[in-house]
Design an enzyme around this catalytic site. Structure first.
Site, PDB file in Angstrom:
ATOM      1  N   GLN A 127       0.903  -1.160   0.000  1.00 34.48           N
ATOM      2  CA  GLN A 127       0.000   0.000   0.000  1.00 34.48           C
ATOM      3  C   GLN A 127       0.935   1.201   0.000  1.00 34.48           C
ATOM      4  O   GLN A 127       1.539   1.519   1.017  1.00 34.48           O
ATOM      5  CB  GLN A 127      -0.924  -0.016   1.228  1.00 34.48           C
ATOM      6  CG  GLN A 127      -1.671   1.299   1.474  1.00 34.48           C
ATOM      7  CD  GLN A 127      -2.521   1.757   0.301  1.00 34.48           C
ATOM      8  OE1 GLN A 127      -3.224   0.974  -0.336  1.00 34.48           O
ATOM      9  NE2 GLN A 127      -2.440   3.045  -0.023  1.00 34.48           N
ATOM     10  N   GLY A 276     -10.777   0.586   2.207  1.00 35.48           N
ATOM     11  CA  GLY A 276     -11.885  -0.041   1.500  1.00 35.48           C
ATOM     12  C   GLY A 276     -11.424  -0.407   0.100  1.00 35.48           C
ATOM     13  O   GLY A 276     -11.624  -1.513  -0.388  1.00 35.48           O
ATOM     14  N   GLY A 277     -10.779   0.560  -0.528  1.00 28.68           N
ATOM     15  CA  GLY A 277     -10.252   0.324  -1.859  1.00 28.68           C
ATOM     16  C   GLY A 277      -9.094   1.251  -2.137  1.00 28.68           C
ATOM     17  O   GLY A 277      -8.959   2.299  -1.493  1.00 28.68           O
ATOM     18  N   MET A 278      -8.224   0.855  -3.048  1.00 30.04           N
ATOM     19  CA  MET A 278      -7.087   1.678  -3.464  1.00 30.04           C
ATOM     20  C   MET A 278      -7.021   1.617  -4.981  1.00 30.04           C
ATOM     21  O   MET A 278      -6.989   0.521  -5.564  1.00 30.04           O
ATOM     22  CB  MET A 278      -5.801   1.143  -2.810  1.00 30.04           C
ATOM     23  CG  MET A 278      -4.532   1.866  -3.250  1.00 30.04           C
ATOM     24  SD  MET A 278      -4.545   3.612  -2.766  1.00 30.04           S
ATOM     25  CE  MET A 278      -3.648   4.327  -4.142  1.00 30.04           C
ATOM     26  N   GLU A 304     -13.235   3.889  -6.797  1.00 24.88           N
ATOM     27  CA  GLU A 304     -11.881   3.592  -7.297  1.00 24.88           C
ATOM     28  C   GLU A 304     -11.817   3.730  -8.815  1.00 24.88           C
ATOM     29  O   GLU A 304     -10.812   4.182  -9.363  1.00 24.88           O
ATOM     30  CB  GLU A 304     -11.424   2.192  -6.842  1.00 24.88           C
ATOM     31  CG  GLU A 304     -11.463   1.948  -5.324  1.00 24.88           C
ATOM     32  CD  GLU A 304     -10.941   3.081  -4.452  1.00 24.88           C
ATOM     33  OE1 GLU A 304     -10.081   3.850  -4.927  1.00 24.88           O
ATOM     34  OE2 GLU A 304     -11.405   3.218  -3.300  1.00 24.88           O
ATOM     35  N   GLU A 326      -9.355  13.445  -4.107  1.00 24.93           N
ATOM     36  CA  GLU A 326     -10.496  12.790  -3.463  1.00 24.93           C
ATOM     37  C   GLU A 326     -11.817  13.558  -3.609  1.00 24.93           C
ATOM     38  O   GLU A 326     -12.879  12.948  -3.682  1.00 24.93           O
ATOM     39  CB  GLU A 326     -10.192  12.510  -1.991  1.00 24.93           C
ATOM     40  CG  GLU A 326      -9.044  11.516  -1.779  1.00 24.93           C
ATOM     41  CD  GLU A 326      -9.278  10.133  -2.390  1.00 24.93           C
ATOM     42  OE1 GLU A 326     -10.412   9.793  -2.773  1.00 24.93           O
ATOM     43  OE2 GLU A 326      -8.283   9.384  -2.481  1.00 24.93           O
ATOM     44  N   TYR A 391     -12.478  14.727   0.861  1.00 22.64           N
ATOM     45  CA  TYR A 391     -13.530  14.030   0.118  1.00 22.64           C
ATOM     46  C   TYR A 391     -14.821  14.862   0.092  1.00 22.64           C
ATOM     47  O   TYR A 391     -15.360  15.180  -0.965  1.00 22.64           O
ATOM     48  CB  TYR A 391     -13.877  12.689   0.782  1.00 22.64           C
ATOM     49  CG  TYR A 391     -12.804  11.629   0.750  1.00 22.64           C
ATOM     50  CD1 TYR A 391     -11.686  11.721   1.586  1.00 22.64           C
ATOM     51  CD2 TYR A 391     -12.910  10.516  -0.071  1.00 22.64           C
ATOM     52  CE1 TYR A 391     -10.709  10.736   1.584  1.00 22.64           C
ATOM     53  CE2 TYR A 391     -11.932   9.521  -0.077  1.00 22.64           C
ATOM     54  CZ  TYR A 391     -10.835   9.638   0.751  1.00 22.64           C
ATOM     55  OH  TYR A 391      -9.866   8.667   0.757  1.00 22.64           O
TER      56      TYR A 391
HETATM   57  N1  BES Z   1      -6.969   6.591  -2.460  1.00 24.74           N
HETATM   58  C1  BES Z   1      -7.908   6.264  -1.439  1.00 24.74           C
HETATM   59  C2  BES Z   1      -7.283   5.508  -0.302  1.00 24.74           C
HETATM   60  C3  BES Z   1      -6.114   6.248   0.333  1.00 24.74           C
HETATM   61  C4  BES Z   1      -6.182   7.591   0.612  1.00 24.74           C
HETATM   62  C5  BES Z   1      -4.988   5.553   0.659  1.00 24.74           C
HETATM   63  C6  BES Z   1      -5.093   8.226   1.200  1.00 24.74           C
HETATM   64  C7  BES Z   1      -3.903   6.197   1.228  1.00 24.74           C
HETATM   65  C8  BES Z   1      -3.962   7.532   1.501  1.00 24.74           C
HETATM   66  C9  BES Z   1      -9.099   5.469  -1.978  1.00 24.74           C
HETATM   67  O1  BES Z   1      -9.490   5.894  -3.242  1.00 24.74           O
HETATM   68  C10 BES Z   1     -10.268   5.724  -1.069  1.00 24.74           C
HETATM   69  O2  BES Z   1     -10.655   6.853  -0.950  1.00 24.74           O
HETATM   70  N2  BES Z   1     -10.826   4.675  -0.479  1.00 24.74           N
HETATM   71  C11 BES Z   1     -11.995   4.780   0.339  1.00 24.74           C
HETATM   72  C12 BES Z   1     -13.178   4.283  -0.465  1.00 24.74           C
HETATM   73  C13 BES Z   1     -14.462   4.970  -0.192  1.00 24.74           C
HETATM   74  C14 BES Z   1     -14.400   6.466  -0.261  1.00 24.74           C
HETATM   75  C15 BES Z   1     -15.546   4.452  -1.099  1.00 24.74           C
HETATM   76  C16 BES Z   1     -11.822   3.927   1.580  1.00 24.74           C
HETATM   77  O3  BES Z   1     -10.921   3.093   1.594  1.00 24.74           O
HETATM   78  O4  BES Z   1     -12.553   4.116   2.538  1.00 24.74           O
HETATM   79 ZN    ZN Z   2     -10.346   7.868  -3.199  1.00 28.70          ZN
END
Ligand code: BES
Ligand code: ZN
Length: 611
Positions: A127, A276-278, A304, A326, A391
Site C-alpha cells: 500500500q 476499503g479500496g485503493m 476507485e 479525493e 472528500y
Molecule cells: N486513495 C484512497 C485511499 C487512500 C487515501 C490511501 C489516502 C492512502 C492515503 C481510496 O481511493 C479511497 O478513498 N478509499 C476509500 C473508499 C471509499 C471512499 C468508497 C476507503 O478506503 O474508505
Molecule cells: Zn479515493
C-alpha cells in the site's frame, strides 16, 4: 536546493526520473525484498541526485555503462519523510542501485501462511499511498513525479504475483536478471519463478502496487478479471457481486471520456487490507469486506474507478492538494452511482458524506488547518490527518459550482478539465486559474478563496434535502424522544439507510435504548461492516459495556483503518474510557501483527493522543 513537496526530498533543480526497471526478489522467510533498480533520467545530469527512501539499506550504487561504483550517502531518518539517498553523478543519465527492504517497511504487509485464509502459503502486498513507495525502492516519491516502469518479480513456486501493470510473461529465472542487487545463486534457484511486468502509462510512485501469494482469478467482462487472495470461495461471491462491472465502466466513460488504462481488474486482499479500496491503475485493490451479497460494494468500486480520471490521470501535485484527488473522485463516484443505481442511492451517499463531514469538524476543532481544502503539511504525517474533509468538502465545493452553472455546463467544464490536464500533476492554484478562465465571473458568484483556504464548512454548502435523507434524519431525531423506528418504516432499508440512521443518533443516547434497538434489529451482528461499526461506535459512546466483547472480535477480524479509527477512538474516549483504554491496549497488543504497518501507526497515534 529547493524542495517540490513537503513530504519528499526530491529537489526541483534535479531532473525527474521518467523510467525505472526493477528486479525484486521476494524473500518470505526474512520478510524482505532484495532489489535492483535502474533509474533512467531524461537527460545527462552532473551533481547530486536525491531520492527518497525509508528503512531501505543500499549496498551499492553503480554506473550501468562502466559498471564502476558511484559515490552515495544516506541521511539520518526524518520521522515522516524517511532518509534521503544522495548519489553523485557526473554526466550520467542512468544509475543502478542495489538495495534491500526491511521487515518493517511501511508499505509492505507480509502474512505468514497461518495468517491467510487457506493457511498454506504466505502472502505479501503493498500500500504505497501516500508516501510509502519509498519503503519498497528508492525513488522520487512525490506525486509531482511520473514514471513508467518494468518489473521482474522473483518468487517461490507455486506462488504468483500481480501488479498495477501489464503481466508480460512468467518464466524461469535467467542469469544476470537480478544484477546488481541479487546474486545469481539466489535469483536462479530451482524452486523460483519470475513474473515480468510492464507499465507503459506514466504514474506517480504512490500508484506502484504489487501483491504475491496464492491468488485465484475469474474473468468478469471484456476488460475485467477479479483476482482474490487465497482460494475460490471469496472469488465466487465477488464474481456475483461485480457481475455488472462492465456497465459501470461504460457509465463512467459516458460521463468522463474514454477509460485510458485498458484493463480494470480487481484484487480482493486479505481482511487486514487497511482501506476499503485503493485505485491502483489497471488493478484496483479492495478489502474483501465489500462483498456483502447486495450491490453496495459497487459504490467502493465506483469510487476507485472514478480515480481512473480524477487522481490517476490528473494527480494532486502534493498531499497539500489532496482534495483535487479525493474531492473530484467523490463527485465523480456519485455521478456514476446515480447513473447506475439511481438518484435515491446517490442521495443517500451524499447524506452519509454530509454527516461524516460534520463529524470531522468536531474531530479537528482544535486543529482547524485540517478543515481546509488546501492544507499546510510541512512536518505533518499525511496518514495522521487523513479525513473526510478532502472528500466531502471537496465534493461540496464542486457541487456548489455545479449548482451555480447547471449540470450541462459543469459536465462540459469537467470534460475539458480532464482532457486539458490528463497525465499531469497539478495544484489547487492551477485548478482555480482554469476554473476562472473557463467560467468567467465565477469568482464573483462563489467565494472561491473561502472554499479553498477557509476553515470549517462554508455557509453556502448544502445540507442534503433529498426525501430519503430528510426521512432518516428525522427518524433519528425521534430516537432522542425515546421513539424506535417501526418495522414498517425500515422494511426497505439496507445497509446504507441503517448507516445514515445510526450515524445521526446522538452519542448521549440512553444505553438501555441503544441495547433495545439492537435487540430488535440485530445491528451489532450485521454482516455489513458499515452498519456493525456504526452501531458499535454508538453503543460504546453511550456506555453499553456489554458490547466490549463484540468490539474485540471485530478489531481482531478486520484491519480496515476506517473501522480501527472509529472503534479504538470510541474505546479510549467513551464514558467507560478507563476500562476502554485497558481493553484497547490489550486488543492492540494481540492484533498488532495482523494489521498492516500503516494501520499499526494510526492506532499508535490514537493511543499517543488519548492514553
Ligand atoms: N486513495 C484512497 C485511499 C487512500 C487515501 C490511501 C489516502 C492512502 C492515503 C481510496 O481511493 C479511497 O478513498 N478509499 C476509500 C473508499 C471509499 C471512499 C468508497 C476507503 O478506503 O474508505
Ligand atoms: Zn479515493
Amino acid at each position: 536546493m529547493s524542495p517540490v513537496d513537503p513530504h519528499s526530498f526530491t529537489d526541483s533543480s534535479q531532473p525527474f526520473c521518467t523510467n525505472i526497471a526493477l528486479a525484486l526478489y521476494l524473500d518470505f522467510s526474512s520478510t524482505t525484498i532484495l532489489g535492483s533498480v535502474l533509474i533512467l533520467l531524461p537527460k545527462c545530469h552532473s551533481g547530486s541526485l536525491t531520492l527518497d527512501s525509508r528503512d531501505i539499506s543500499v549496498s551499492r550504487v553503480i554506473d550501468p555503462v562502466s559498471l564502476s561504483p558511484l559515490p552515495f550517502s544516506i541521511s539520518s531518518t526524518d520521522p515522516i519523510k524517511g532518509s534521503s539517498l544522495t548519489i553523485t553523478l557526473s554526466r550520467h543519465s542512468s544509475v543502478f542501485i542495489a538495495f534491500s527492504t526491511s521487515p518493517s517497511s511501511s508499505a509492505l504487509q507480509w502474512l505468514s501462511p497461518g495468517q491467510t485464509s487457506s493457511g498454506s502459503h504466505p502472502f505479501v502486498y503493498t500500500q504505497c499511498q501516500p508516501i510509502h513507495a519509498r519503503s519498497v525502492f528508492p525513488c522520487q516519491d512525490t506525486p509531482a513525479a511520473r514514471i513508467c516502469y518494468a518489473a521482474r518479480i522473483n518468487l517461490p513456486l507455486p506462488l504468483c504475483a500481480v501488479m498495477s501493470a501489464t503481466k508480460v510473461a512468467r518464466s524461469k529465472p535467467v542469469i544476470g536478471e537480478g544484477f546488481p542487487g541479487i546474486p545469481d545463486s539466489l535469483w536462479c534457484s530451482e524452486d523460483r519463478i519470475v513474473e515480468h511486468f510492464s507499465m507503459e502509462q506514466p504514474i506517480p510512485p504512490y500508484l506502484f502496487a504489487l501483491a504475491a501469494g496464492e491468488i485465484s482469478e475469474q474473468a468478469l467482462g471484456p476488460r475485467t478479471t477479479v483476482y482474490a487472495a487465497g482460494g475460490s470461495e471469496l472469488l465466487d461471491a465477488a464474481a456475483r457481486e461485480f457481475r455488472g462491472i462492465e456497465d459501470i465502466v461504460r457509465a463512467a466513460e459516458a460521463l468522463f471520456g474514454p477509460y485510458e488504462w485498458e484493463r480494470f481488474d480487481l484484487l480482493l486482499l486479505p481482511p487486514s487490507f487497511p482501506y476499503g479500496g485503493m485505485e491502483n491503475p489497471r488493478m484496483v485493490f479492495l478489502t474483501p469486506l465489500v462483498i456483502k451479497g447486495d450491490d453496495t460494494g459497487a459504490q467502493v468500486v465506483a469510487h476507485e474507478l472514478a480515480h481512473s480520471w480524477t487522481g490517476n490521470l490528473i494527480t494532486n501535485k502534493t498531499n497539500e492538494d489532496f482534495w483535487l484527488n479525493e474531492g473530484f473522485t467523490t463527485y465523480a463516484e456519485r455521478r456514476i452511482v446515480e447513473a447506475v443505481q439511481g438518484k435515491k442511492r446517490a442521495d443517500l451517499n451524499i447524506g452519509i458524506g454530509w454527516r461524516g463531514l460534520n463529524d470531522e469538524m468536531e474531530r479537528f476543532k482544535d486543529n482547524m488547518e485540517f478543515t481546509k481544502l488546501k492544507t499546510k503539511q510541512e512536518g505533518v504525517d499525511p496518514d495522521d490527518v487523513y479525513s473526510q474533509v478532502p472528500y466531502e468538502k471537496g465534493f461540496q465545493f464542486l457541487l456548489r459550482i455545479e449548482r451555480q452553472i447547471g449540470r450541462p455546463a459543469f459536465d462540459e467544464f469537467l470534460n475539458k478539465y480532464i482532457t486539458t490536464f490528463k497525465f499531469q500533476s497539478i495544484d489547487t492554484e492551477t485548478f482555480l486559474e482554469f476554473l476562472k478562465a473557463n467560467l468567467p465571473g465565477i469568482e464573483n458568484q462563489i467565494n472561491l478563496q473561502l472554499w479553498v483556504e477557509g476553515t470549517g464548512i462554508p455557509p453556502d454548502a448544502m445540507e442534503p434535502e433529498s426525501t430519503i435523507y430528510t426521512q432518516i434524519v428525522s427518524l433519528a431525531q425521534e430516537f432522542k424522544l425515546g421513539k424506535m423506528p417501526r418495522e414498517d418504516e425500515v422494511v426497505d432499508w439496507n445497509g446504507q439507510e441503517w448507516e445514515l440512521y445510526l450515524e445521526n443518533l446522538p452519542n448521549s443516547a440512553e444505553a438501555s435504548q441503544v441495547a433495545a434497538l439492537d435487540a430488535r434489529y440485530k445491528l451489532s451482528g450485521s454482516g455489513d461492516w458499515e452498519v456493525k461499526v456504526a452501531f458499535l461506535q454508538l453503543a460504546i459512546s453511550c456506555g453499553c459495556k456489554q458490547y466490549f466483547g463484540e468490539v474485540e472480535r471485530s478489531l481482531k477480524q478486520v484491519g480496515r483503518m476506517k473501522y480501527l479509527r472509529t472503534l479504538y477512538t470510541a474505546l479510549v474516549q467513551g464514558p467507560a474510557k478507563e476500562e476502554g483504554k485497558v481493553l484497547a491496549r490489550r486488543i492492540f497488543t494481540e492484533a498488532r501483527e495482523f494489521y498492516h504497518p500503516i494501520a499499526r501507526g494510526v492506532v499508535e497515534s490514537i493511543f499517543s493522543k488519548h492514553l
